[in-house]
Design an enzyme around this catalytic site. Structure first.
Site, mmCIF file in Angstrom:
data_model
loop_
_atom_site.group_PDB
_atom_site.id
_atom_site.type_symbol
_atom_site.label_atom_id
_atom_site.label_comp_id
_atom_site.label_asym_id
_atom_site.label_seq_id
_atom_site.Cartn_x
_atom_site.Cartn_y
_atom_site.Cartn_z
ATOM 1 N N HIS A 357 0.801 -1.237 0.000
ATOM 2 C CA HIS A 357 0.000 0.000 0.000
ATOM 3 C C HIS A 357 0.825 1.274 0.000
ATOM 4 O O HIS A 357 0.265 2.355 0.171
ATOM 5 C CB HIS A 357 -0.918 0.058 1.219
ATOM 6 C CG HIS A 357 -1.983 -0.976 1.237
ATOM 7 N ND1 HIS A 357 -3.246 -0.771 0.735
ATOM 8 C CD2 HIS A 357 -1.974 -2.243 1.689
ATOM 9 C CE1 HIS A 357 -3.974 -1.862 0.889
ATOM 10 N NE2 HIS A 357 -3.217 -2.776 1.467
ATOM 11 N N LYS A 545 -7.877 14.246 4.726
ATOM 12 C CA LYS A 545 -7.047 13.032 4.667
ATOM 13 C C LYS A 545 -5.959 13.191 5.712
ATOM 14 O O LYS A 545 -5.859 14.246 6.339
ATOM 15 C CB LYS A 545 -6.421 12.868 3.277
ATOM 16 C CG LYS A 545 -5.746 14.148 2.737
ATOM 17 C CD LYS A 545 -5.172 13.956 1.344
ATOM 18 C CE LYS A 545 -6.170 14.058 0.222
ATOM 19 N NZ LYS A 545 -6.406 12.818 -0.469
ATOM 20 N N ARG A 546 -5.120 12.151 5.920
ATOM 21 C CA ARG A 546 -3.992 12.325 6.830
ATOM 22 C C ARG A 546 -3.130 13.501 6.386
ATOM 23 O O ARG A 546 -3.037 13.807 5.200
ATOM 24 C CB ARG A 546 -3.146 11.045 6.846
ATOM 25 C CG ARG A 546 -3.809 9.898 7.539
ATOM 26 C CD ARG A 546 -4.080 10.222 8.989
ATOM 27 N NE ARG A 546 -2.859 10.213 9.763
ATOM 28 C CZ ARG A 546 -2.559 9.352 10.717
ATOM 29 N NH1 ARG A 546 -3.428 8.413 11.047
ATOM 30 N NH2 ARG A 546 -1.431 9.424 11.379
ATOM 31 N N LYS A 551 1.235 14.437 0.618
ATOM 32 C CA LYS A 551 -0.146 14.737 0.222
ATOM 33 C C LYS A 551 -0.321 16.227 -0.077
ATOM 34 O O LYS A 551 -1.334 16.655 -0.614
ATOM 35 C CB LYS A 551 -1.123 14.289 1.308
ATOM 36 C CG LYS A 551 -1.178 12.757 1.484
ATOM 37 C CD LYS A 551 -2.166 12.336 2.552
ATOM 38 C CE LYS A 551 -2.123 10.871 2.886
ATOM 39 N NZ LYS A 551 -2.844 10.019 1.932
#
Ligand code: 26W
Length: 813
Positions: A357, A545-546, A551
């Protein structure tokens, strides 16, 4: 009980009396929640019993999904939905003056996961059961799940999550199925007439008690099991107790039980703590022991029978966290069941499959040899043997190429490399989006791909459209069903027929009205929670999101700061009003991510209180992002921010949830965004920035100098300078770490490199939104082409391509 509304109401009132000795009027909302959930659980139990019985009798192959995380969220609503009882119960309760939504809100989220990986596991369980597949989850019953995040003075503060405080209705404790997991001690091999017998001595036993949670399939009778293991012990130090040393009397008990006390709140950010390794072995060993025990009862207990377990059982490991399943299954088959190494190895490899992942190099798990050897001596012996045999194969293939062999070895440079163990010990290795699987093959695991090309494959992620569309946005689901009928609920690809109505003015208006209602609801929540008034008619631009450097929340934030600068310079700037909404948690020890949170909150403070902005832009950071909060936020989004550095986000699953709810993605060509773009077409998504190939080339060959970008774009230079020049109402060194990551560290995640393209893409969003009919058509197309991203599609690909399992139709009870 649930034959008519009248009966339901009577049963409900009765339940309140028998459980709490209270009448309807006397009972609290929490009691009402427990009464309803208990009734529903009783209904589920009948199907659960029947499912287990049929699985046993049919002897069909079953899959066990091993995951250190299952981010379930709340279950009452989804159980009602899958049982087809939502309307019935909601109407019945209404007649009693009770709002079902309020009851649902009583349930504590089961936050037994960090983010993407854990929520994916929960979506898979829902799809496995709904496809009538025999498949179960295996994990840890953390006493404390993901921490509760508070924002105080703009900073993240972590509070322990106490989700079991009021008990957990959905679990069943199965004390009679307990098993023992052994830690530490010494292992001695004794040669007994040519056969080695293994003695594990002086170990520390930890008792693992299973708590089973039913997993209800939608519109079928299937109820599967999520088995969560809890470390418990009866150990009590009586000698200390009778000496009056009460603390010592319980010390040992607490230290043994610590194993399942807490979820590590690290996502793509590992902490090499012994307790985490202990957790991994704890649930893997307990899970495998219980699976093998059941197998022996159903399929026979001779070594020959056990050499065939792969015909009846598939074990899937969710990332490398359960990779000890490889040596543990070897141990059970050899030490306990008497198989030879060769037979045990063939069986193990054919049983286990593995999903990767993440490709962030720092997130690939490795454990110091010394730690593995001390805590898990027998595991270490077996891993060493696997490694030696594997290296011998490599030596045959690449004679003399020590560098290659060292790079691929399971044990090297003082560590046990878990991804290598997982690859060598399984028959299938998959990534979670096309681009990610290709990067695994071509870059990160290219060595292994050369040796085992046929093991590698892709399974693009998906999310359950039942929770994320039908339930979270029931008004939208209703409109869809009115337009195209209800078969999309069972066959999400059929959403595609909505495409024909993309330009239908009436449908557009109705979908727009639902979005507006969802935005109003979120606006009200924001006002109640934070005292911030946002314009519900502004564009809701959402990044939830985290918090992680890759990101790139920083890119979003710097663009907001730029927009603010431009508004200040020309107050008449003609832009659509926008509300930028953020939410997400940072790992507790992740200094940079924590300062990104503070940075966003600082922007909010400056911008939201500046009268010059005239309310045109607002910034909101919602605290404590969770599954339930996501269910509130995502249906209200106009714009979905999916802006990771290309190549770094393995797939993303939030992107799919937004798409299903008709938000327009602004995103990079990364993870599943690429496939979303393929599905909806370039006209229905706004793509910007470097490609994965460009990024990987920079990483390999260099050639990016952040200062070139910095010096050539005055807007950009200004916002970067504003991080540290005293412009923001914080101490001037507050955001040094962000500045440092961008400038001194040469912008590892290409935030500044992509800045201009991002700003341009945001302008495009602005002008697209102004053409309302066009925007609505885009939204409808996104919903229409989201069918591919249902986890039903993903899970059936796993079932056919990897697990080789077939549906078992459970009969009515
Ligand atoms: C050991 C620390 C640690 C903890 C968790 C390392 C890595 C992880 C996870 C594997 C990180 C994770 O959740 N990855 C996400 O998995 C999602 C489901 O496949 C993807 O959609 C996300 O892109 C990926 O970041």
């Amino acid at each position: 009980m649930l034959k008519s509304k009248q009966e339901f109401k009577e049963a409900f009132i009765n339940k309140l009396q028998t459980l709490f000795g209270q009448s309807l009027d006397e009972s609290s909302i929490a009691d009402k929640y427990v009464a309803l959930s208990t009734m529903i659980k009783e209904e589920i139990s009948k199907l659960w019993y029947q499912s287990n019985r049929q699985y046993r009798v049919s002897k069909e192959k079953q899959v066990y999904y091993f995951s250190m995380e299952f981010l379930l969220g709340r279950l009452l609503g989804s159980n009602l939905y899958n049982l087809g009882l939502t309307e019935f119960c909601s109407e019945g309760l209404k007649e009693l003056g009770i709002d079902l939504n309020e009851l649902e809100a009583v349930e504590h989220d089961a936050g037994l996961g960090n983010g993407g990986l854990g929520r994916l596991a929960a979506c898979f369980l829902d799809s496995i059961a709904s496809l009538q597949l025999p498949g179960h989850g295996c994990g840890i019953r953390y006493r404390h799940g993901m921490f509760e995040q508070k924002i105080v003075d703009g900073y993240q503060i972590e509070l322990p999550d106490n989700w079991l405080r009021d008990g957990y209705v959905w679990e069943v404790r199965k004390a009679d199925r307990a098993v023992t997991v052994k830690f530490g001690g010494h292992v001695r091999l004794e040669d007994q007439g040519g056969r080695y017998v293994v003695f594990h001595e002086n170990y520390e036993p930890v008792v693992a008690i299973p708590y089973d949670v039913p997993i209800v399939g939608a519109n079928c009778n299937t109820v599967n099991t999520l088995r969560l293991w809890s470390a418990e012990t009866n150990h009590f130090d009586f000698p200390s107790f009778s000496k009056g040393d009460f603390l010592k009397a319980v010390e040992k008990k607490y230290s043994l039980e610590a194993t399942s006390q807490i979820l590590y709140p690290d996502d793509n950010y590992p902490e090499g703590k012994t307790l985490r390794l202990k957790q991994q072995y704890f649930f893997v060993s307990a899970g495998l022991q219980s699976i093998i025990r059941r197998y022996k009862r159903t399929h026979g207990a001779t070594p020959d029978d056990l050499a065939k377990i792969h015909k009846k059982i598939a074990i899937h490991i969710n990332d490398t966290h359960p990779a000890l399943a490889v040596p543990e299954l070897m141990r059970i088959l050899m030490d306990e069941e008497g198989l030879s190494w060769e037979d045990a190895w063939n069986t193990t490899r054919q049983t286990i499959s593995y999903t990767n992942h993440t490709i962030l190099p720092e997130a690939l798990e490795k454990w110091p040899i010394e730690m593995v050897e001390r805590l898990l001596p027998r595991m270490y012996m077996i891993i060493r043997e696997i490694n030696e045999r594997f290296c011998a194969v490599l030596w045959e293939k690449y004679p003399g190429d020590w560098d290659k062999i060292r790079a691929m070895a399971i044990i090297a440079d003082g560590y046990v490399h878990m991804a290598h163990l997982a690859v060598v010990g399984s028959h299938s290795i998959n990534g979670v989006a096309e681009v990610h699987s290709n990067i695994l093959k071509k870059e990160v695991m290219s060595n292994f791909y050369q040796v085992y090309p046929y093991r590698f494959n892709n399974k693009t992620n998906g999310v359950t459209h039942r929770r994320w569309l039908a339930k979270a946005n029931s008004a939208l689901a209703g409109i869809i069903t009115e337009a195209i009928g209800s078969s999309w609920l069972a066959h999400p690809y059929e959403l595609a027929s909505l495409h024909r109505y993309a330009h239908d003015a009436e449908l557009q208006d109705r979908i727009k009205a639902v979005k507006q209602a969802n935005k109003n609801r979120l606006a009200q929540f924001i006002q109640e929670k934070m005292g911030i008034v946002v314009d519900p008619h502004s564009i809701f631009d959402v990044q939830v999101k985290r918090i992680h450097a890759y990101k790139r929340q920083t890119l979003n934030a710097l663009h907001i700061l730029d927009l603010y600068n431009r508004l200040k310079a020309s107050p008449g700037l003609d832009i659509e009003p926008r509300t930028f909404i953020f939410a997400g948690k940072s790992a507790t020890g992740y200094y940079l991510a924590k300062h990104i949170i503070k940075f966003i909150n600082t922007l909010a403070q400056v911008i939201n209180n500046d009268p010059d902005v005239g309310g045109k832009i607002k910034v909101v950071f919602l605290e404590n992002y969770s599954v339930s909060l996501a269910e509130l936020i995502i249906p209200a989004a106009d714009v979905s921010e999916q802006i990771s550095t290309a190549s770094r986000e393995a797939s993303g699953t939030g992107n799919m949830k937004f798409m299903m709810n008709g938000a327009i993605t602004i995103g990079t060509l990364d993870g599943a965004n690429i496939e979303i773009c393929d599905e909806v077409g370039n006209d229905n998504i706004v793509i910007f920035g470097l490609t994965a190939e460009e990024v990987l080339n920079y990483y390999k060959y260099g050639g990016y100098n952040v200062l070139d970008v910095y010096h050539n774009n005055p807007h950009l230079r200004l916002v970067v300078d504003q991080l540290t020049n005293g412009f923001l109402p914080v101490s001037p060194d507050e955001f040094n770490c962000i500045h440092h990551s961008l400038i001194r560290a040469n912008d590892e995640f290409f935030v500044l490199k992509d800045f201009a393209a991002y700003a341009e893409a945001q302008e495009k969003i602005n002008s697209l939104y102004r053409d309302s009919a066009h925007w609505q058509a885009m939204a409808i197309n996104n919903i229409a082409f989201s069918g591919r991203f249902s986890s039903d599609r993903t899970v059936s690909e796993y079932a056919i391509g990897i697990w080789r399992i077939k549906p078992v139709v459970i009969r009515e009870v």
